[in-house]
Scaffold this active site. Structure first.
Site, mmCIF file in Angstrom:
data_model
loop_
_atom_site.group_PDB
_atom_site.id
_atom_site.type_symbol
_atom_site.label_atom_id
_atom_site.label_comp_id
_atom_site.label_asym_id
_atom_site.label_seq_id
_atom_site.Cartn_x
_atom_site.Cartn_y
_atom_site.Cartn_z
ATOM 1 N N ASP A 1 1.278 -1.133 -0.011
ATOM 2 C CA ASP A 1 -0.254 -0.270 -0.263
ATOM 3 C C ASP A 1 0.870 0.908 0.087
ATOM 4 O OD1 ASP A 1 -2.106 1.799 -0.329
ATOM 5 O OD2 ASP A 1 -3.141 1.344 1.961
HETATM 6 C C1 BGC Z 1 -5.114 3.256 0.026
HETATM 7 C C2 BGC Z 1 -4.832 2.009 -0.975
HETATM 8 C C3 BGC Z 1 -4.915 2.744 -2.188
HETATM 9 C C4 BGC Z 1 -3.320 3.960 -2.711
HETATM 10 C C5 BGC Z 1 -3.206 5.189 -3.288
HETATM 11 C C6 BGC Z 1 -3.300 4.145 -0.101
HETATM 12 O O1 BGC Z 1 -4.003 5.397 1.499
HETATM 13 O O2 BGC Z 1 -5.297 2.753 1.455
HETATM 14 O O3 BGC Z 1 -6.009 2.007 -0.983
HETATM 15 O O4 BGC Z 1 -5.048 1.987 -3.416
HETATM 16 O O5 BGC Z 1 -3.719 4.833 -1.174
HETATM 17 O O6 BGC Z 1 -3.976 5.438 -3.987
#
Ligand code: BGC
Length: 804
Positions: free
Chosen positions: A320
């Protein structure tokens, strides 16, 4: 006085200069670390063609001969092996991390990238390997709708939130939505969609529950697999997230989930396992949190032993965004790709290579997985994207899917409505309808149809007195009605203040209208959890609004309908007796208002069912004692720069660590076991018609329990029924739930009197439990009872099967 003024002015000037220099330095540092991390590895170049035996190939490394990897007749495995053998260590290390956040911040030249893309797999220009674009998210593609100097828009469709899609219990429909979403990615040049989100609704307050499907892992897995299959049918990848046990937003980057192996296997891992088995997604996203002391992104046990060795997952794991702590440990554990990629990680990996802590076998394995994705992508074909997805066709898909996932919770002969009626719309959310949640699960859609517009489009008259009252309220609070845009919208749910109605005003409204619809709105998202006051519970204003409306309309013998435009569970037990009907509309995407109007008018007969329990009190949930209650907002700096480890003795419960003391007793598994009454049970949902379940037949054949049941529409109008198959163990030797969902099926649209025979196969292996003493799945021999229900608390018929 003059002197003082001069000194003050001088001081102010100095402060201003310091601030400007500080700001510039800060921006430069942030940019260098996170925003514009492109280096020569993202550079694009024109690749010459090569003709061999009358065929044209791309001479990607420009060496004038046809290398195996340039030959698209060779298998992906052969091509990947060839590239790998030609890569330098430096190139390999570069491939393990993305190129930073530049495009997400709109800081790219449109020629070089797509604004709004939140991450990349970097290009390897020397070998002609292209960059890959990664974009959110679960409710539709999240890219920037406008581009500097470009005279057109790039809107994507806002589909219904994941919870609504799951409430359809219709895998075919979810697959169609996925197909449309994947098509938008394809047409806009995106290679991987960062979704679906498949974390379990462990507690109603998780701010991101709207991005997730259910409190039940089986339903989550089946709906998630349908979504993956739909998106990936376009040749676009998915990233199933967040792996795993990421069930709260409070301190999300550092929280330690302390959970038993059994709860992990049966509840939190199960949905992912089903998706790997049914859909083999291109990628999985590791989560921010730790599990039992180790960041999931650094857990070999989760990323390699379970995911790859036990389940046979073949794709890549990406982190993530800014997740994990130790880049070397991440790669060594099987977290192949570090997103969005930082200079710090690059340096750490290079240092790990030099001091021998970076396992080069793991690096090769990860590079192979990343290259496999690149070779599967459209970027390696001659597909040229048109940038013109059929947004009109997708608007129809989103409208249809939204109405199918809306749940009729109550109907005392109030619905469907007669078209043409004069409807008093009460509450700001009737006019400011919410399409979806915030954060990375948000979409930049071209428009949102409000309930007001939906009803008007469907032939109702919207009462002007009620509308004027709203307009007046809005005009007196103009700032509160300004929708946040861009980054501000990411972490600030738009929640305009609710209005007050006095009796005189309500009397005027009643006199002019046939019925009232009150909309209750809620919004939440990434970076914060929900709370009890004014969120789970109705606010005082909402209660007054409900009381005043019900009193006035009921005195005039007119009906009141409540529409819940929410992304997560709220309290309903204390007020549900008041209105005549309740429609749980969820957040239906950009066509939400039209979809609710379809339900209210009877154009669509409701067939959605709850994918979670609506409890009487929130503390009826076993998880409530171990869930944060104060909605602490996320600290951006923690996410970007990390945070020092908190010593064990100073750890704060539910913030630094969360004990999953309830084990496997999540959702209905707990409510059933504890014998608790609920407001609306898991699986519940009404229709404008009635269904009769015939006799259920089952046989145990090979490794399956094959179940057949006829369902008849015994009412007057066409409708669909969701049948849920729960299994209970008769006289068990272990502690297990009273019953668990093991299959479900939805009838076709049955006209009055028609029958559909539903067939499901329950794999016997799905009846096993996780045996902690032997660390494996075990099947208890003996009798099991299959129960066909209209909900978890409305079992219609049961049958025994002996697995001696
Ligand atoms: C989120 C993810 C997301 C990623 C990219 C993170 O803060 O937890 O779900 O895909 O950002 O935007």
């Amino acid at each position: 006085m003059k002197k003082f003024f001069r000194i003050t002015l001088k001081t102010l000037g100095i402060i201003l200069i310091i601030l400007i220099i500080g700001g510039l330095l800060g921006w430069w540092y942030l940019s260098s670390q996170f925003l514009s991390f492109e280096d020569d590895y993202t550079e694009k170049k024109d690749i010459p063609e090569l003709t061999v035996d009358g065929y044209t190939f791309l001479d990607r490394n420009e060496n004038g001969t046809l290398d195996v990897y340039e030959d698209d007749r060779a298998s992906i495995e052969e091509r990947v092996g060839d590239v790998l053998s030609q890569m330098t260590v430096e190139e390999k290390i570069h491939l393990l991390k993305g190129s930073g956040l530049a495009s997400a911040m709109g800081r790219v030249d449109p020629e070089e990238g797509i604004p709004g893309v939140v991450g990349t797999i970097v290009a390897t220009p020397r070998l002609g390997i292209p960059a890959i674009n990664l974009s959110d998210g679960p409710a539709g593609l999240r890219i920037e709708p406008t581009r500097e100097g470009v005279d057109r828009t790039f809107y994507a469709t806002a589909f219904p939130i994941a919870t609504l899609l799951a409430s359809t219990w219709n895998t075919e429909l979810v697959e169609n939505v996925g197909d449309a979403m994947g098509n938008e990615a394809l047409e806009y040049g995106i290679d991987v969609i960062l979704g679906p989100g498949v974390n379990i609704h462990r507690h109603p307050f998780c701010g991101r529950n709207f991005e997730y499907y259910s409190e039940d892992p089986f339903l989550t897995g089946k709906i998630g697999a349908a979504m993956v299959n739909g998106i990936e049918s376009n040749g676009i990848g998915t990233s199933v997230k967040h792996f795993v046990a990421n069930n709260q937003e409070t301190n999300r980057n550092f929280n330690d989930t302390r959970v038993s192996d059994r709860a992990m296997r049966e509840i939190y891992l199960k949905g992912f396992e089903i998706i790997v088995e049914d859909a083999q997604p291109w990628t999985i996203m590791s989560s921010y949190n730790k599990v039992n002391g180790t960041y999931t992104a650094e857990s070999r046990d989760l990323l390699t032993d379970i995911l790859r060795d036990d389940w046979g997952f073949e794709g890549l794991v990406m982190s993530d965004w800014f997740g994990g702590n130790d880049a070397v440990a991440m790669v060594n554990a099987g977290n192949d790709l570090l997103e969005p990629g930082t200079k710090k990680q690059w340096k750490a990996l290079t240092a790990g290579y030099e001091d021998g802590t970076l396992n080069m076998e793991a690096v090769d394995t990860s590079v192979k997985r990343i290259l496999t994705l690149v070779f599967k992508s459209k970027k390696m074909t001659d597909y040229t994207y048109g940038e013109n997805p059929d947004l009109e066709a997708h608007a129809n898909i989103t409208r249809k899917s939204a109405s199918e996932g809306m749940v009729l919770l109550k109907n005392d002969e109030a619905l469907p409505l007669d078209k043409g009626e004069n409807v008093a719309l009460i509450g700001v959310y009737s006019y400011d309808f919410i399409a979806g949640g915030t954060g990375s699960g948000d979409v930049n859609e071209a428009y949102t149809v409000s309930l007001e517009e939906g009803l008007t489009n469907t032939g109702f008259t919207v009462n002007q007195k009620a509308k004027e009252a709203y307009q007046k309220h809005k005009n007196s609070n103009p700032e509160a009605f300004v929708k946040p845009e861009g980054m501000a919208a990411m972490f600030n749910p738009y929640l305009p203040p609710e209005m007050s109605y006095d009796e005189a005003m309500m009397k005027d409204i009643v006199a002019e209208s046939d019925l009232a619809i009150i909309t209750i709105g809620r919004n939440s998202g990434e970076g914060g959890d929900r709370v009890v006051a004014d969120d789970f519970l109705l606010s005082d204003k909402e209660k007054d609004m409900l009381n005043t409306t019900c009193k006035a309309f009921h005195e005039a013998n007119k009906k009141v309908i409540v529409v819940l435009n929410i992304g997560g569970v709220i309290e309903t037990a204390s007020w549900k007796d008041q209105p005549d009907a309740i429609v749980l509309a969820w957040q239906g995407g950009q066509e939400g208002g039209n979809a609710v109007a379809d339900i209210l008018s009877g154009n669509v007969n409701p067939s959605g069912k709850l994918t979670m329990t609506f409890p009487i009190n929130v503390d009826d949930h076993a998880s409530n004692v171990n869930f944060p209650q104060n909605g602490l907002p996320m600290q951006m700096t923690d996410m970007l720069f990390g945070k020092d480890e908190v010593p064990e003795g100073e750890m704060v419960k539910n913030v630094d660590y969360t004990e999953y003391e309830e084990g496997i007793y999540v959702g209905y598994r707990h409510f059933d076991k504890a014998g608790l009454d609920v407001s609306y049970p898991f699986g519940f949902g009404m229709s404008y018609t009635n269904f009769e379940y015939g006799e259920m037949d089952l046989v145990h054949e090979n490794d399956f329990i094959k179940v057949v049941i006829p369902v008849t529409n015994i009412g007057d109008i066409a409708g669909k029924e969701v049948v849920q198959f729960y299994v209970s163990k008769d006289s068990t030797q272990i502690d297990r739930p009273i019953k668990e969902l093991k299959a479900f099926a939805k009838t076709s649209l049955l006209s009055a009197g028609a029958t559909d025979t539903l067939r499901v196969n329950i794999p016997v292996k799905d009846l096993r439990y996780w045996n902690e003493s032997s660390s494996q799945w075990s099947l208890e021999p003996g009798k099991y009872i299959v129960k066909a229900g209209a909900s978890s608390r409305e079992i219609q018929t049961t049958k025994e099967v002996d697995l001696e």
